[in-house]
Design a protein around this motif. Structure first.
Motif, PDB file in Angstrom:
ATOM      1  N   THR A   1      -8.338   3.498  -1.575  1.00 18.57           N
ATOM      2  CA  THR A   1      -9.125   2.358  -1.087  1.00 18.57           C
ATOM      3  C   THR A   1     -10.028   2.772   0.076  1.00 18.57           C
ATOM      4  OG1 THR A   1      -7.337   0.851  -1.711  1.00 18.57           O
ATOM      5  CG2 THR A   1      -8.990   0.015  -0.188  1.00 18.57           C
ATOM      6  N   LYS A  50      -2.560   4.678  -2.847  1.00 16.37           N
ATOM      7  CA  LYS A  50      -3.414   3.498  -2.933  1.00 16.37           C
ATOM      8  C   LYS A  50      -4.243   3.318  -1.662  1.00 16.37           C
ATOM      9  CE  LYS A  50      -0.588   0.778  -6.117  1.00 16.37           C
ATOM     10  NZ  LYS A  50       0.263  -0.437  -6.265  1.00 16.37           N
ATOM     11  N   PHE A  51      -3.608   3.542  -0.519  1.00 19.23           N
ATOM     12  CA  PHE A  51      -4.324   3.396   0.745  1.00 19.23           C
ATOM     13  C   PHE A  51      -5.445   4.422   0.851  1.00 19.23           C
ATOM     14  CE2 PHE A  51      -4.903   4.433   5.261  1.00 19.23           C
ATOM     15  CZ  PHE A  51      -5.264   3.190   5.744  1.00 19.23           C
ATOM     16  N   PHE A  83       0.840  -1.195   0.000  1.00 23.28           N
ATOM     17  CA  PHE A  83       0.000   0.000   0.000  1.00 23.28           C
ATOM     18  C   PHE A  83       0.879   1.251   0.000  1.00 23.28           C
ATOM     19  CE2 PHE A  83      -3.721  -2.471   1.512  1.00 23.28           C
ATOM     20  CZ  PHE A  83      -4.677  -1.912   0.668  1.00 23.28           C
ATOM     21  N   ALA A 109     -12.899   4.969  -1.122  1.00 26.39           N
ATOM     22  CA  ALA A 109     -13.895   4.196  -1.873  1.00 26.39           C
ATOM     23  C   ALA A 109     -14.905   3.565  -0.915  1.00 26.39           C
ATOM     24  CB  ALA A 109     -13.205   3.117  -2.703  1.00 26.39           C
ATOM     25  N   VAL A 110     -14.405   3.039   0.214  1.00 25.59           N
ATOM     26  CA  VAL A 110     -15.291   2.449   1.230  1.00 25.59           C
ATOM     27  C   VAL A 110     -16.152   3.537   1.870  1.00 25.59           C
ATOM     28  CG1 VAL A 110     -15.373   1.208   3.421  1.00 25.59           C
ATOM     29  CG2 VAL A 110     -13.696   0.553   1.672  1.00 25.59           C
TER      30      VAL A 110
END
Length: 294
Positions: free
Chosen positions: A168, A164-165, A160, A171-172
Protein backbone atom coordinates in the motif's frame (compact mmCIF):
# COMPACT_ATOMS: atom_id res chain seq x y z
CA UNK A 1 31.67 -21.45 7.09
CA UNK A 2 28.14 -20.26 6.24
CA UNK A 3 26.63 -22.48 8.94
CA UNK A 4 29.02 -21.17 11.61
CA UNK A 5 28.57 -17.54 10.51
CA UNK A 6 24.78 -17.58 10.61
CA UNK A 7 24.52 -19.42 13.93
CA UNK A 8 27.06 -17.36 15.88
CA UNK A 9 25.69 -14.06 17.23
CA UNK A 10 28.80 -11.95 16.60
CA UNK A 11 29.41 -13.34 13.13
CA UNK A 12 25.73 -12.99 12.25
CA UNK A 13 25.96 -9.27 12.99
CA UNK A 14 29.07 -9.00 10.78
CA UNK A 15 27.26 -10.80 7.93
CA UNK A 16 24.25 -8.49 8.40
CA UNK A 17 26.48 -5.39 8.05
CA UNK A 18 28.05 -6.91 4.91
CA UNK A 19 24.51 -7.39 3.60
CA UNK A 20 23.82 -3.70 4.13
CA UNK A 21 27.02 -2.86 2.24
CA UNK A 22 25.86 -4.99 -0.71
CA UNK A 23 22.40 -3.37 -0.70
CA UNK A 24 23.82 0.16 -0.54
CA UNK A 25 26.34 -0.57 -3.32
CA UNK A 26 23.57 -1.97 -5.52
CA UNK A 27 21.57 1.25 -5.16
CA UNK A 28 24.50 3.59 -5.77
CA UNK A 29 25.91 1.65 -8.73
CA UNK A 30 22.77 0.79 -10.68
CA UNK A 31 19.71 2.72 -9.44
CA UNK A 32 20.80 6.18 -8.32
CA UNK A 33 22.71 7.03 -11.57
CA UNK A 34 19.49 6.39 -13.54
CA UNK A 35 17.48 8.60 -11.13
CA UNK A 36 15.19 5.73 -10.12
CA UNK A 37 13.63 5.25 -6.70
CA UNK A 38 13.63 2.29 -4.37
CA UNK A 39 10.51 1.53 -2.39
CA UNK A 40 9.64 2.06 1.25
CA UNK A 41 11.06 4.67 3.57
CA UNK A 42 14.29 4.91 1.56
CA UNK A 43 12.26 5.79 -1.52
CA UNK A 44 10.61 8.62 0.42
CA UNK A 45 14.03 9.92 1.47
CA UNK A 46 15.26 9.84 -2.13
CA UNK A 47 12.12 11.68 -3.23
CA UNK A 48 12.59 14.36 -0.53
CA UNK A 49 16.24 14.77 -1.57
CA UNK A 50 15.26 15.26 -5.22
CA UNK A 51 12.49 17.74 -4.39
CA UNK A 52 14.80 19.74 -2.11
CA UNK A 53 17.46 19.85 -4.83
CA UNK A 54 15.19 20.59 -7.82
CA UNK A 55 12.58 22.89 -6.30
CA UNK A 56 14.36 24.48 -3.35
CA UNK A 57 17.78 24.73 -4.99
CA UNK A 58 19.54 22.99 -2.09
CA UNK A 59 22.97 21.52 -2.76
CA UNK A 60 24.36 18.60 -0.77
CA UNK A 61 27.81 18.27 -2.31
CA UNK A 62 29.30 14.84 -2.97
CA UNK A 63 27.23 13.10 -0.28
CA UNK A 64 23.74 11.73 -0.74
CA UNK A 65 21.64 13.25 2.03
CA UNK A 66 18.97 10.57 1.51
CA UNK A 67 21.05 8.18 3.61
CA UNK A 68 21.15 10.62 6.52
CA UNK A 69 17.41 11.29 6.24
CA UNK A 70 16.79 7.55 6.27
CA UNK A 71 18.60 7.11 9.57
CA UNK A 72 16.88 10.11 11.19
CA UNK A 73 13.41 8.91 10.16
CA UNK A 74 14.15 5.46 11.53
CA UNK A 75 14.87 6.75 15.05
CA UNK A 76 11.19 7.26 16.09
CA UNK A 77 10.26 3.98 14.36
CA UNK A 78 12.88 2.09 16.38
CA UNK A 79 11.70 3.73 19.62
CA UNK A 80 8.22 2.36 18.98
CA UNK A 81 9.63 -1.02 17.94
CA UNK A 82 11.62 -1.26 21.18
CA UNK A 83 8.40 -1.78 23.11
CA UNK A 84 6.90 -4.22 20.61
CA UNK A 85 9.73 -6.28 19.10
CA UNK A 86 12.28 -6.54 21.88
CA UNK A 87 15.63 -5.04 22.81
CA UNK A 88 17.89 -7.51 20.96
CA UNK A 89 16.16 -7.14 17.62
CA UNK A 90 16.05 -3.34 17.85
CA UNK A 91 19.76 -3.05 18.76
CA UNK A 92 20.77 -5.20 15.77
CA UNK A 93 18.43 -3.22 13.52
CA UNK A 94 19.87 0.08 14.80
CA UNK A 95 23.40 -1.09 13.91
CA UNK A 96 22.28 -2.27 10.47
CA UNK A 97 20.32 0.92 9.78
CA UNK A 98 23.30 3.07 10.75
CA UNK A 99 25.59 0.92 8.57
CA UNK A 100 23.29 1.20 5.56
CA UNK A 101 22.94 4.97 5.97
CA UNK A 102 26.73 5.42 6.14
CA UNK A 103 27.41 3.11 3.20
CA UNK A 104 24.71 4.74 1.08
CA UNK A 105 25.89 8.28 1.89
CA UNK A 106 29.62 7.66 1.55
CA UNK A 107 29.87 5.22 -1.37
CA UNK A 108 30.35 7.27 -4.56
CA UNK A 109 27.68 7.03 -7.21
CA UNK A 110 29.05 7.23 -10.79
CA UNK A 111 27.99 10.29 -12.79
CA UNK A 112 27.58 8.05 -15.83
CA UNK A 113 25.43 4.91 -15.36
CA UNK A 114 27.42 1.68 -15.13
CA UNK A 115 24.66 0.03 -17.16
CA UNK A 116 22.71 2.36 -19.44
CA UNK A 117 19.91 -0.08 -20.23
CA UNK A 118 17.19 0.50 -17.63
CA UNK A 119 15.86 -3.04 -17.51
CA UNK A 120 19.33 -4.59 -17.13
CA UNK A 121 20.22 -2.09 -14.39
CA UNK A 122 16.98 -2.87 -12.53
CA UNK A 123 17.70 -6.60 -12.79
CA UNK A 124 21.32 -6.36 -11.57
CA UNK A 125 20.49 -3.82 -8.86
CA UNK A 126 17.46 -5.84 -7.73
CA UNK A 127 19.46 -9.08 -7.48
CA UNK A 128 22.25 -7.48 -5.43
CA UNK A 129 19.89 -5.49 -3.19
CA UNK A 130 17.72 -8.58 -2.64
CA UNK A 131 20.74 -10.68 -1.68
CA UNK A 132 21.99 -7.99 0.72
CA UNK A 133 18.61 -7.39 2.37
CA UNK A 134 17.95 -11.13 2.54
CA UNK A 135 21.22 -11.70 4.41
CA UNK A 136 20.26 -9.01 6.92
CA UNK A 137 16.87 -10.60 7.61
CA UNK A 138 18.33 -14.12 7.75
CA UNK A 139 20.78 -12.91 10.40
CA UNK A 140 17.88 -11.83 12.62
CA UNK A 141 18.04 -8.09 11.96
CA UNK A 142 16.45 -5.58 9.64
CA UNK A 143 17.48 -2.55 7.64
CA UNK A 144 14.68 -0.57 9.26
CA UNK A 145 11.93 1.32 7.51
CA UNK A 146 8.55 -0.13 6.59
CA UNK A 147 9.39 -3.67 7.70
CA UNK A 148 9.53 -2.47 11.31
CA UNK A 149 6.27 -0.54 11.04
CA UNK A 150 4.57 -3.56 9.44
CA UNK A 151 5.84 -5.92 12.13
CA UNK A 152 4.60 -3.59 14.88
CA UNK A 153 1.15 -3.29 13.26
CA UNK A 154 0.94 -7.04 12.74
CA UNK A 155 1.90 -7.77 16.35
CA UNK A 156 -0.74 -5.35 17.63
CA UNK A 157 -3.42 -7.26 15.73
CA UNK A 158 -3.87 -4.87 12.83
CA UNK A 159 -5.32 -6.17 9.58
CA UNK A 160 -2.21 -4.79 7.88
CA UNK A 161 0.40 -7.49 7.46
CA UNK A 162 4.00 -6.53 6.63
CA UNK A 163 3.41 -7.30 2.96
CA UNK A 164 0.08 -5.47 2.71
CA UNK A 165 1.42 -2.38 4.45
CA UNK A 166 4.52 -2.27 2.22
CA UNK A 167 2.44 -2.79 -0.93
CA UNK A 168 0.00 0.00 0.00
CA UNK A 169 2.78 2.41 0.93
CA UNK A 170 4.75 1.75 -2.26
CA UNK A 171 1.63 2.17 -4.40
CA UNK A 172 1.26 5.72 -3.02
CA UNK A 173 5.00 6.42 -3.43
CA UNK A 174 5.18 5.32 -7.06
CA UNK A 175 1.96 7.14 -7.90
CA UNK A 176 3.66 10.31 -6.67
CA UNK A 177 6.69 9.50 -8.85
CA UNK A 178 4.36 9.03 -11.81
CA UNK A 179 3.00 12.56 -11.44
CA UNK A 180 6.26 14.28 -10.45
CA UNK A 181 8.54 12.64 -13.02
CA UNK A 182 8.31 10.79 -16.30
CA UNK A 183 6.28 7.55 -16.51
CA UNK A 184 9.50 5.64 -17.24
CA UNK A 185 10.93 6.57 -13.83
CA UNK A 186 7.89 5.19 -11.99
CA UNK A 187 7.66 2.05 -14.16
CA UNK A 188 11.32 1.08 -13.88
CA UNK A 189 11.33 1.86 -10.17
CA UNK A 190 8.48 -0.62 -9.76
CA UNK A 191 10.40 -3.20 -11.82
CA UNK A 192 13.49 -2.75 -9.64
CA UNK A 193 11.40 -3.16 -6.48
CA UNK A 194 9.82 -6.32 -7.92
CA UNK A 195 13.21 -7.92 -8.68
CA UNK A 196 14.45 -7.01 -5.20
CA UNK A 197 11.43 -8.57 -3.51
CA UNK A 198 11.71 -11.76 -5.58
CA UNK A 199 15.37 -12.30 -4.70
CA UNK A 200 14.89 -11.27 -1.06
CA UNK A 201 12.22 -13.96 -0.57
CA UNK A 202 14.63 -16.57 -1.97
CA UNK A 203 17.54 -15.53 0.24
CA UNK A 204 15.56 -14.92 3.44
CA UNK A 205 15.51 -18.46 4.83
CA UNK A 206 13.49 -17.51 7.91
CA UNK A 207 10.66 -16.65 5.52
CA UNK A 208 10.46 -20.23 4.17
CA UNK A 209 8.37 -22.66 6.25
CA UNK A 210 9.53 -26.29 6.33
CA UNK A 211 7.95 -29.46 7.67
CA UNK A 212 10.46 -32.05 8.89
CA UNK A 213 9.81 -35.74 9.65
CA UNK A 214 12.44 -37.53 11.72
CA UNK A 215 12.55 -41.33 11.77
CA UNK A 216 14.61 -42.73 14.65
CA UNK A 217 15.00 -45.89 16.71
CA UNK A 218 16.89 -43.92 19.36
CA UNK A 219 15.79 -41.66 22.19
CA UNK A 220 12.87 -39.68 20.81
CA UNK A 221 12.54 -37.77 24.10
CA UNK A 222 16.10 -36.40 23.76
CA UNK A 223 15.35 -35.19 20.24
CA UNK A 224 12.06 -33.63 21.33
CA UNK A 225 13.72 -31.85 24.26
CA UNK A 226 16.44 -30.43 21.98
CA UNK A 227 13.88 -29.09 19.49
CA UNK A 228 11.74 -27.54 22.23
CA UNK A 229 14.61 -26.05 24.28
CA UNK A 230 17.04 -25.00 21.52
CA UNK A 231 14.79 -24.21 18.55
CA UNK A 232 11.71 -23.10 20.46
CA UNK A 233 9.46 -25.34 18.36
CA UNK A 234 6.91 -27.89 19.48
CA UNK A 235 7.03 -31.52 18.34
CA UNK A 236 4.46 -34.21 17.65
CA UNK A 237 5.60 -37.81 17.54
CA UNK A 238 4.04 -41.23 17.12
CA UNK A 239 5.08 -44.85 16.90
CA UNK A 240 5.60 -46.57 13.56
CA UNK A 241 6.74 -49.95 12.25
CA UNK A 242 9.33 -50.47 9.52
CA UNK A 243 7.71 -52.44 6.70
CA UNK A 244 10.95 -54.26 5.83
CA UNK A 245 12.48 -54.86 9.29
CA UNK A 246 9.20 -55.02 11.23
CA UNK A 247 11.00 -53.04 13.95
CA UNK A 248 9.46 -50.21 15.96
CA UNK A 249 10.44 -46.69 14.90
CA UNK A 250 9.66 -43.27 16.37
CA UNK A 251 8.38 -40.61 13.94
CA UNK A 252 8.76 -36.97 14.99
CA UNK A 253 7.07 -34.13 13.11
CA UNK A 254 8.11 -30.48 13.50
CA UNK A 255 7.45 -27.29 11.53
CA UNK A 256 10.19 -24.66 11.47
CA UNK A 257 11.97 -22.20 9.19
CA UNK A 258 14.51 -23.20 6.55
CA UNK A 259 17.16 -21.31 8.51
CA UNK A 260 16.75 -23.74 11.43
CA UNK A 261 17.04 -26.92 9.36
CA UNK A 262 20.85 -27.19 9.48
CA UNK A 263 20.85 -26.97 13.27
CA UNK A 264 18.12 -29.63 13.44
CA UNK A 265 20.00 -32.01 11.09
CA UNK A 266 23.19 -31.56 13.13
CA UNK A 267 21.35 -32.38 16.38
CA UNK A 268 19.55 -35.40 14.90
CA UNK A 269 22.79 -36.95 13.63
CA UNK A 270 24.52 -36.23 16.95
CA UNK A 271 21.79 -37.87 19.06
CA UNK A 272 21.13 -40.74 16.63
CA UNK A 273 23.62 -41.22 13.74
CA UNK A 274 21.31 -43.85 12.19
CA UNK A 275 18.22 -41.62 12.06
CA UNK A 276 17.02 -40.15 8.80
CA UNK A 277 15.08 -36.99 8.13
CA UNK A 278 12.83 -35.74 5.35
CA UNK A 279 11.85 -32.10 4.73
CA UNK A 280 9.22 -30.37 2.66
CA UNK A 281 9.80 -26.70 1.86
CA UNK A 282 7.08 -24.15 1.26
CA UNK A 283 4.65 -25.83 3.66
CA UNK A 284 1.57 -23.73 4.33
CA UNK A 285 1.03 -23.42 8.05
CA UNK A 286 -2.11 -22.00 9.64
CA UNK A 287 -2.72 -21.25 13.29
CA UNK A 288 -0.21 -21.10 16.11
CA UNK A 289 3.16 -20.93 14.32
CA UNK A 290 5.67 -18.33 15.49
CA UNK A 291 7.72 -16.57 12.79
CA UNK A 292 10.99 -15.52 14.37
CA UNK A 293 12.60 -12.14 13.67
CA UNK A 294 15.72 -12.68 15.76
Amino acid sequence: MLYNSLHNRALRLVVAVIGELIAAAALNLFIVPLHLYTGGLMGVCQLLRTLASDYLGMSFGAYDVAGILYFLLNIPILLVAYKNLGRGFVIKTLICTLSFSLFYSLLPSPSVPVVEDYLTACLLGGILAGVGSGLVLTCGASGGGLDIVGLCLSKRGSRFTVGKFSLTFNAVLYTACLFLFSPEVAIYSVIYNFFTSMVLDRVHQQNVSVQALIFTKGDEDALARFIIENLGRSVTYWEGVGAYTKEDVHVLCVCLSKFEIEELVHAVHTIDPHAFLTTQEGTRIYGNFRRKVG
